[in-house]
Design a protein around this motif. Structure first.
Motif, PDB file in Angstrom:
ATOM      1  N   UNK A 182      78.868  13.362 -53.083  1.00 33.80           N
ATOM      2  CA  UNK A 182      79.931  13.197 -52.611  1.00 33.80           C
ATOM      3  C   UNK A 182      80.460  12.222 -53.306  1.00 33.80           C
ATOM      4  N   UNK A 183      79.666  11.256 -54.108  1.00 40.34           N
ATOM      5  CA  UNK A 183      80.313  10.056 -54.465  1.00 40.34           C
ATOM      6  C   UNK A 183      80.761  10.362 -56.323  1.00 40.34           C
ATOM      7  N   UNK A 184      79.961  11.678 -56.777  1.00 39.39           N
ATOM      8  CA  UNK A 184      80.196  11.943 -58.248  1.00 39.39           C
ATOM      9  C   UNK A 184      80.856  13.346 -58.408  1.00 39.39           C
ATOM     10  N   UNK A 185      80.887  14.213 -57.351  1.00 40.67           N
ATOM     11  CA  UNK A 185      81.327  15.764 -57.446  1.00 40.67           C
ATOM     12  C   UNK A 185      82.388  16.149 -56.643  1.00 40.67           C
ATOM     13  N   UNK A 186      82.646  15.234 -55.410  1.00 38.10           N
ATOM     14  CA  UNK A 186      83.380  15.923 -54.370  1.00 38.10           C
ATOM     15  C   UNK A 186      84.848  16.242 -55.016  1.00 38.10           C
ATOM     16  N   UNK A 216      89.882  21.576 -47.803  1.00 44.50           N
ATOM     17  CA  UNK A 216      90.970  20.956 -48.310  1.00 44.50           C
ATOM     18  C   UNK A 216      90.682  19.653 -49.123  1.00 44.50           C
ATOM     19  N   UNK A 217      91.503  19.052 -50.063  1.00 47.84           N
ATOM     20  CA  UNK A 217      91.068  18.067 -50.637  1.00 47.84           C
ATOM     21  C   UNK A 217      90.367  16.978 -49.769  1.00 47.84           C
ATOM     22  N   UNK A 218      89.411  16.220 -50.270  1.00 50.69           N
ATOM     23  CA  UNK A 218      88.527  15.407 -49.389  1.00 50.69           C
ATOM     24  C   UNK A 218      89.495  14.132 -48.652  1.00 50.69           C
ATOM     25  N   UNK A 219      90.645  13.899 -49.217  1.00 50.93           N
ATOM     26  CA  UNK A 219      91.166  12.535 -48.859  1.00 50.93           C
ATOM     27  C   UNK A 219      92.370  13.208 -47.751  1.00 50.93           C
ATOM     28  N   UNK A 257      82.227  21.611 -51.074  1.00 49.29           N
ATOM     29  CA  UNK A 257      82.691  22.916 -51.809  1.00 49.29           C
ATOM     30  C   UNK A 257      82.584  22.366 -53.253  1.00 49.29           C
ATOM     31  N   UNK A 258      81.781  23.064 -53.981  1.00 51.95           N
ATOM     32  CA  UNK A 258      81.832  22.513 -55.342  1.00 51.95           C
ATOM     33  C   UNK A 258      81.994  23.780 -56.425  1.00 51.95           C
ATOM     34  N   UNK A 259      82.248  24.810 -55.867  1.00 54.77           N
ATOM     35  CA  UNK A 259      82.727  25.962 -56.984  1.00 54.77           C
ATOM     36  C   UNK A 259      84.183  25.750 -57.472  1.00 54.77           C
ATOM     37  N   UNK A 260      85.160  25.180 -56.550  1.00 56.75           N
ATOM     38  CA  UNK A 260      86.622  25.190 -56.838  1.00 56.75           C
ATOM     39  C   UNK A 260      86.850  24.033 -57.756  1.00 56.75           C
ATOM     40  N   UNK A 261      87.698  24.159 -58.826  1.00 59.78           N
ATOM     41  CA  UNK A 261      87.790  23.084 -59.699  1.00 59.78           C
ATOM     42  C   UNK A 261      89.448  22.913 -59.649  1.00 59.78           C
ATOM     43  N   UNK A 262      90.121  23.615 -59.113  1.00 59.42           N
ATOM     44  CA  UNK A 262      91.386  23.766 -59.442  1.00 59.42           C
ATOM     45  C   UNK A 262      92.282  22.462 -58.739  1.00 59.42           C
ATOM     46  N   UNK A 269      85.503   4.650 -56.079  1.00 58.55           N
ATOM     47  CA  UNK A 269      84.397   5.774 -56.177  1.00 58.55           C
ATOM     48  C   UNK A 269      84.507   6.563 -57.573  1.00 58.55           C
ATOM     49  N   UNK A 270      83.817   7.526 -58.134  1.00 53.09           N
ATOM     50  CA  UNK A 270      84.092   8.243 -59.038  1.00 53.09           C
ATOM     51  C   UNK A 270      84.662   9.500 -58.488  1.00 53.09           C
ATOM     52  N   UNK A 271      84.126  10.224 -57.415  1.00 54.25           N
ATOM     53  CA  UNK A 271      84.918  11.605 -57.198  1.00 54.25           C
ATOM     54  C   UNK A 271      85.309  11.332 -55.756  1.00 54.25           C
ATOM     55  N   UNK A 272      84.806  11.112 -54.715  1.00 55.92           N
ATOM     56  CA  UNK A 272      85.211  11.062 -53.312  1.00 55.92           C
ATOM     57  C   UNK A 272      84.523  10.476 -52.244  1.00 55.92           C
ATOM     58  N   UNK A 273      84.817  10.424 -51.000  1.00 52.98           N
ATOM     59  CA  UNK A 273      84.270   9.874 -49.763  1.00 52.98           C
ATOM     60  C   UNK A 273      84.204  10.689 -48.654  1.00 52.98           C
TER      61      UNK A 273
END
Length: 243
Positions: A152-156, A181-184, A166-171, A92-96
């Protein structure tokens, strides 16, 4: 890389470097040798091309939009999947989301792919953007359902234990907001027994675990462009080019 090797890309073929047109043409020209999933910047290109979203300040898309083969390239791009299962890897690009199994992920991606390939794709792009709903529910329908899937698939990056995104944090992984927490790393994630390969998270950097492979090592910020060679004996060889 051998001439016949299959190449799998984790998305954002465009807009993360100065030669978006050349990159898009190159991957397309590889034909069946290349597989790719769509990333958020690929979707952004489609949205800008249809006038449903304005270009961003740092975009490198003008060459594509003015190219003589523009329509052919855009048609090829919107026909690409958003999730793949390749040689035992879920790509996937971002997450699951933690509620999804690998099969669920591919099925949900397929719902989105059908819309992007259908006659109403421009209308979908016009309603795609937004952070709500923030949590998956199998009962969701229409645009709410599609928006959760595409996010989920492209931004998570981060989500809560219940799957709220949560989409505000990019750290990086250590910068998770309170309660996220990280999705994984979500306990009980249904893809924990799978190997998920993804990109997107440039501040996370290269990560090679038994269950996740993060391939975005921040070349857009001057880091390395990374690839992973899957060897016949099951081994993994990291290939990197300094940008």
């Amino acid at each position: 890389v051998s001439p016949g090797a299959r190449l799998v890309f984790v998305g954002d073929l465009v807009n993360r470097g100065p030669q978006s047109l050349r990159a898009l043409r190159r991957v397309k020209s590889l034909g069946e040798r290349a597989l790719t999933v769509l990333g958020n910047h690929d979707l952004h290109l489609l949205a800008v091309s249809q006038g449903v979203r304005g270009p961003g300040r740092g975009d490198t898309l003008d060459e594509i939009l003015q190219a003589p083969d523009r329509d052919e390239l855009l048609a090829w791009l919107r026909s690409q999947p958003l999730a793949l299962q390749v040689d035992g890897h879920l790509v996937v690009h971002a997450g699951v989301l933690p509620q999804w199994s690998a099969a669920d992920t591919v099925t949900c991606a397929g719902e989105l792919e059908a819309v992007l390939r259908g006659p109403g794709w421009t209308g979908f792009l016009g309603q795609m953007y937004g952070n709500e709903p923030a949590r998956w529910d199998a009962c969701l329908q229409g645009m709410d359902r599609l928006r959760v899937i595409v996010n989920a698939l492209t931004r998570l990056r981060f989500c809560a234990a219940d799957g709220t995104m949560e989409f505000d944090s990019k750290e990086g992984a250590d910068g998770a907001p309170e309660g996220f927490m990280p999705w994984f790393d979500v306990p009980g994630r249904r893809t924990a027994a799978d190997v998920v390969a993804f990109g997107h998270w440039s501040t996370l950097g290269w990560l090679d675990r038994h269950d996740v492979i993060a391939l975005d090592s921040g070349c857009v910020w001057g880091g390395c462009l990374s690839a992973l060679r899957l060897q016949a004996d099951g081994g993994r060889e990291l290939l990197q080019v300094r940008c």
